[in-house]
Write a protein that holds these residues in place. Structure first.
Motif, PDB file in Angstrom:
ATOM      1  N   SER A 220       0.824  -1.213   0.000  1.00  0.00           N
ATOM      2  CA  SER A 220       0.000   0.000   0.000  1.00  0.00           C
ATOM      3  C   SER A 220       0.864   1.271   0.000  1.00  0.00           C
ATOM      4  CB  SER A 220      -0.958   0.003   1.193  1.00  0.00           C
ATOM      5  OG  SER A 220      -0.219   0.084   2.386  1.00  0.00           O
ATOM      6  N   LEU A 221       2.127   1.136   0.428  1.00  0.00           N
ATOM      7  CA  LEU A 221       3.010   2.313   0.445  1.00  0.00           C
ATOM      8  C   LEU A 221       3.658   2.589  -0.917  1.00  0.00           C
ATOM      9  CD1 LEU A 221       5.013   2.142   3.820  1.00  0.00           C
ATOM     10  CD2 LEU A 221       3.013   3.519   3.261  1.00  0.00           C
ATOM     11  N   ARG A 222       3.682   1.570  -1.771  1.00  0.00           N
ATOM     12  CA  ARG A 222       4.399   1.723  -3.060  1.00  0.00           C
ATOM     13  C   ARG A 222       3.892   2.886  -3.904  1.00  0.00           C
ATOM     14  NH1 ARG A 222       6.958  -3.134  -6.347  1.00  0.00           N
ATOM     15  NH2 ARG A 222       7.701  -4.363  -4.620  1.00  0.00           N
ATOM     16  N   PRO A 223       2.552   2.946  -4.166  1.00  0.00           N
ATOM     17  CA  PRO A 223       2.085   4.085  -4.987  1.00  0.00           C
ATOM     18  C   PRO A 223       2.339   5.428  -4.318  1.00  0.00           C
ATOM     19  CG  PRO A 223       0.228   2.730  -4.212  1.00  0.00           C
ATOM     20  CD  PRO A 223       1.478   2.006  -3.846  1.00  0.00           C
ATOM     21  N   ILE A 224       2.292   5.461  -2.989  1.00  0.00           N
ATOM     22  CA  ILE A 224       2.550   6.718  -2.257  1.00  0.00           C
ATOM     23  C   ILE A 224       4.002   7.116  -2.475  1.00  0.00           C
ATOM     24  CG2 ILE A 224       2.680   7.766   0.066  1.00  0.00           C
ATOM     25  CD1 ILE A 224       0.425   5.805   0.882  1.00  0.00           C
ATOM     26  N   GLN A 225       4.889   6.109  -2.342  1.00  0.00           N
ATOM     27  CA  GLN A 225       6.325   6.369  -2.506  1.00  0.00           C
ATOM     28  C   GLN A 225       6.634   6.840  -3.924  1.00  0.00           C
ATOM     29  OE1 GLN A 225       8.553   6.440  -0.266  1.00  0.00           O
ATOM     30  NE2 GLN A 225      10.493   5.567  -0.862  1.00  0.00           N
ATOM     31  N   MET A 226       6.030   6.187  -4.912  1.00  0.00           N
ATOM     32  CA  MET A 226       6.282   6.576  -6.301  1.00  0.00           C
ATOM     33  C   MET A 226       5.792   8.001  -6.548  1.00  0.00           C
ATOM     34  SD  MET A 226       7.950   4.159  -7.724  1.00  0.00           S
ATOM     35  CE  MET A 226       7.980   4.425  -9.479  1.00  0.00           C
ATOM     36  N   LYS A 227       4.630   8.329  -5.987  1.00  0.00           N
ATOM     37  CA  LYS A 227       4.054   9.671  -6.177  1.00  0.00           C
ATOM     38  C   LYS A 227       4.961  10.716  -5.513  1.00  0.00           C
ATOM     39  CE  LYS A 227      -0.257  12.108  -5.476  1.00  0.00           C
ATOM     40  NZ  LYS A 227      -1.293  12.265  -4.497  1.00  0.00           N
ATOM     41  N   ASP A 228       5.416  10.424  -4.298  1.00  0.00           N
ATOM     42  CA  ASP A 228       6.314  11.359  -3.595  1.00  0.00           C
ATOM     43  C   ASP A 228       7.612  11.563  -4.387  1.00  0.00           C
ATOM     44  OD1 ASP A 228       4.538  11.671  -1.523  1.00  0.00           O
ATOM     45  OD2 ASP A 228       5.621  10.390  -0.105  1.00  0.00           O
ATOM     46  N   PHE A 229       8.116  10.460  -4.929  1.00  0.00           N
ATOM     47  CA  PHE A 229       9.381  10.527  -5.667  1.00  0.00           C
ATOM     48  C   PHE A 229       9.273  11.427  -6.897  1.00  0.00           C
ATOM     49  CE2 PHE A 229      13.474   8.747  -6.840  1.00  0.00           C
ATOM     50  CZ  PHE A 229      13.964   8.357  -5.615  1.00  0.00           C
ATOM     51  N   GLN A 230       8.080  11.390  -7.525  1.00  0.00           N
ATOM     52  CA  GLN A 230       7.895  12.201  -8.739  1.00  0.00           C
ATOM     53  C   GLN A 230       7.980  13.698  -8.456  1.00  0.00           C
ATOM     54  OE1 GLN A 230       7.868  10.430 -11.590  1.00  0.00           O
ATOM     55  NE2 GLN A 230       8.011   8.725 -10.140  1.00  0.00           N
ATOM     56  N   LYS A 231       7.893  14.086  -7.185  1.00  0.00           N
ATOM     57  CA  LYS A 231       7.973  15.508  -6.842  1.00  0.00           C
ATOM     58  C   LYS A 231       9.409  16.040  -6.932  1.00  0.00           C
ATOM     59  CE  LYS A 231       4.121  15.458  -3.585  1.00  0.00           C
ATOM     60  NZ  LYS A 231       3.723  15.550  -2.173  1.00  0.00           N
ATOM     61  N   ILE A 232      10.391  15.136  -6.927  1.00  0.00           N
ATOM     62  CA  ILE A 232      11.793  15.573  -6.840  1.00  0.00           C
ATOM     63  C   ILE A 232      12.189  16.536  -7.967  1.00  0.00           C
ATOM     64  CG2 ILE A 232      14.194  14.745  -6.964  1.00  0.00           C
ATOM     65  CD1 ILE A 232      13.309  12.379  -5.196  1.00  0.00           C
ATOM     66  N   PRO A 233      11.908  16.205  -9.260  1.00  0.00           N
ATOM     67  CA  PRO A 233      12.315  17.154 -10.317  1.00  0.00           C
ATOM     68  C   PRO A 233      11.636  18.512 -10.164  1.00  0.00           C
ATOM     69  CG  PRO A 233      11.662  15.028 -11.249  1.00  0.00           C
ATOM     70  CD  PRO A 233      11.308  14.986  -9.807  1.00  0.00           C
ATOM     71  N   GLN A 234      10.357  18.484  -9.751  1.00  0.00           N
ATOM     72  CA  GLN A 234       9.597  19.725  -9.579  1.00  0.00           C
ATOM     73  C   GLN A 234      10.204  20.576  -8.445  1.00  0.00           C
ATOM     74  OE1 GLN A 234       5.485  18.834  -8.826  1.00  0.00           O
ATOM     75  NE2 GLN A 234       4.832  20.957  -9.103  1.00  0.00           N
ATOM     76  N   ILE A 235      10.602  19.923  -7.381  1.00  0.00           N
ATOM     77  CA  ILE A 235      11.208  20.641  -6.243  1.00  0.00           C
ATOM     78  C   ILE A 235      12.542  21.254  -6.677  1.00  0.00           C
ATOM     79  CG2 ILE A 235      12.216  20.378  -3.937  1.00  0.00           C
ATOM     80  CD1 ILE A 235      10.136  18.095  -3.491  1.00  0.00           C
ATOM     81  N   LEU A 236      13.331  20.473  -7.425  1.00  0.00           N
ATOM     82  CA  LEU A 236      14.623  21.009  -7.894  1.00  0.00           C
ATOM     83  C   LEU A 236      14.425  22.227  -8.787  1.00  0.00           C
ATOM     84  CD1 LEU A 236      16.882  17.950  -8.734  1.00  0.00           C
ATOM     85  CD2 LEU A 236      17.324  19.729  -7.045  1.00  0.00           C
ATOM     86  N   ARG A 237      13.415  22.136  -9.681  1.00  0.00           N
ATOM     87  CA  ARG A 237      13.136  23.294 -10.563  1.00  0.00           C
ATOM     88  C   ARG A 237      12.767  24.508  -9.725  1.00  0.00           C
ATOM     89  NH1 ARG A 237      10.740  19.571 -14.002  1.00  0.00           N
ATOM     90  NH2 ARG A 237       8.659  19.955 -13.191  1.00  0.00           N
ATOM     91  N   LYS A 238      11.937  24.274  -8.698  1.00  0.00           N
ATOM     92  CA  LYS A 238      11.484  25.368  -7.846  1.00  0.00           C
ATOM     93  C   LYS A 238      12.679  26.008  -7.107  1.00  0.00           C
ATOM     94  CE  LYS A 238       8.274  27.789  -5.955  1.00  0.00           C
ATOM     95  NZ  LYS A 238       7.507  28.724  -6.769  1.00  0.00           N
ATOM     96  N   ILE A 239      13.586  25.168  -6.626  1.00  0.00           N
ATOM     97  CA  ILE A 239      14.768  25.686  -5.913  1.00  0.00           C
ATOM     98  C   ILE A 239      15.603  26.551  -6.863  1.00  0.00           C
ATOM     99  CG2 ILE A 239      16.949  25.045  -4.786  1.00  0.00           C
ATOM    100  CD1 ILE A 239      15.512  22.449  -3.849  1.00  0.00           C
ATOM    101  N   LYS A 240      15.759  26.067  -8.108  1.00  0.00           N
ATOM    102  CA  LYS A 240      16.571  26.819  -9.076  1.00  0.00           C
ATOM    103  C   LYS A 240      15.915  28.154  -9.410  1.00  0.00           C
ATOM    104  CE  LYS A 240      18.893  22.913 -11.075  1.00  0.00           C
ATOM    105  NZ  LYS A 240      18.841  21.877 -12.094  1.00  0.00           N
TER     106      LYS A 240
END
Ligand code: SF4
Length: 208
Positions: free
Chosen positions: A171-191
């Motif tokens: 049950s945690l797998r889809p949550i983990q995958m969804k959270d992981f997909q935020k990484i590129p967006q967060i990096l763009r925001k930081i830049k």
């Protein structure tokens, strides 16, 4: 620091870790697992402690949880050579028990130095132990996973479930995958933020 200077500084830390006997884990480990990856990476992943495979090979996240981490990295078009991966604890706790507080405290200066050298824009805390050390006082991981936080050091931290938890709990797998997909967006925001030099929030990026 130049790339070469970073490599040299990280090598010296790894040598000190190899010779370390500050805590009891020195007497049960097969070998130390200092961390590995690109010293210039914008992202640092920090897990809990080496497991049995890591203890045998001296490489972080090289067992089943590591394969899952590789898959998640691939899903955001990254591979482990382009990021840096380390742990809070550099030696395996026997029988994969939780690290003790004194072990975590004694080992912490190594990771602290690694963070200063790598100077990542984003630190991804993999699991509860990493979250407690790197973003203390924020509540349980079930409440704050996937939420980027700015810490007083100016860096952004992203707490995620540990890959082995997501691997063993369907049950945690889809949550983990969804959270992981935020990484590129967060990096763009930081830049973007760095470009405009506007600090959008003291504690939390507003887009999530
Ligand atoms: S876990 Fe850390 S403090 Fe303990 S012996 Fe290993 S390197 Fe040293």
């Amino acid at each position: 620091m130049t790339l070469e200077e970073k490599k040299e500084a990280l090598k010296k830390i790894a040598e000190r870790i190899s010779a370390c006997s500050l805590c009891r884990l020195a007497f049960t480990r097969s070998q130390v697992v200092p961390g590995a990856g690109d010293p210039n990476s914008e992202i640092l992943f920090v897990g809990e402690a080496p497991g049995v495979q890591e203890d045998r090979q001296g490489i972080p996240f090289c067992g089943p949880a590591g394969k899952f981490l590789d898959q998640m990295l691939e899903s955001i078009e990254l591979d482990r050579d382009k990021v840096f991966i380390a742990n809070i604890i550099k030696c395996r706790p026997p029988a994969n028990r939780d690290p003790e507080d004194d072990e975590k405290n004694l080992c912490w200066p190594y990771l602290k130095e690694q963070i200063e050298i790598i100077n990542p824009k984003l630190i991804v805390c993999l699991g509860r132990h990493s979250m407690i050390r790197l973003v203390p006082g924020q509540g349980s991981i079930s409440k704050i996973h996937g939420q980027p936080l700015r810490r007083p050091d100016g860096r952004i931290y992203l707490p995620l479930y540990h890959p082995s938890a997501a691997l063993h709990n369907g049950s945690l797998r889809p949550i983990q995958m969804k959270d992981f997909q935020k990484i590129p967006q967060i990096l763009r925001k930081i830049k973007e933020e760095n470009k405009t030099e506007t600090k959008v929030s003291k504690n939390q990026l507003p887009i999530f």
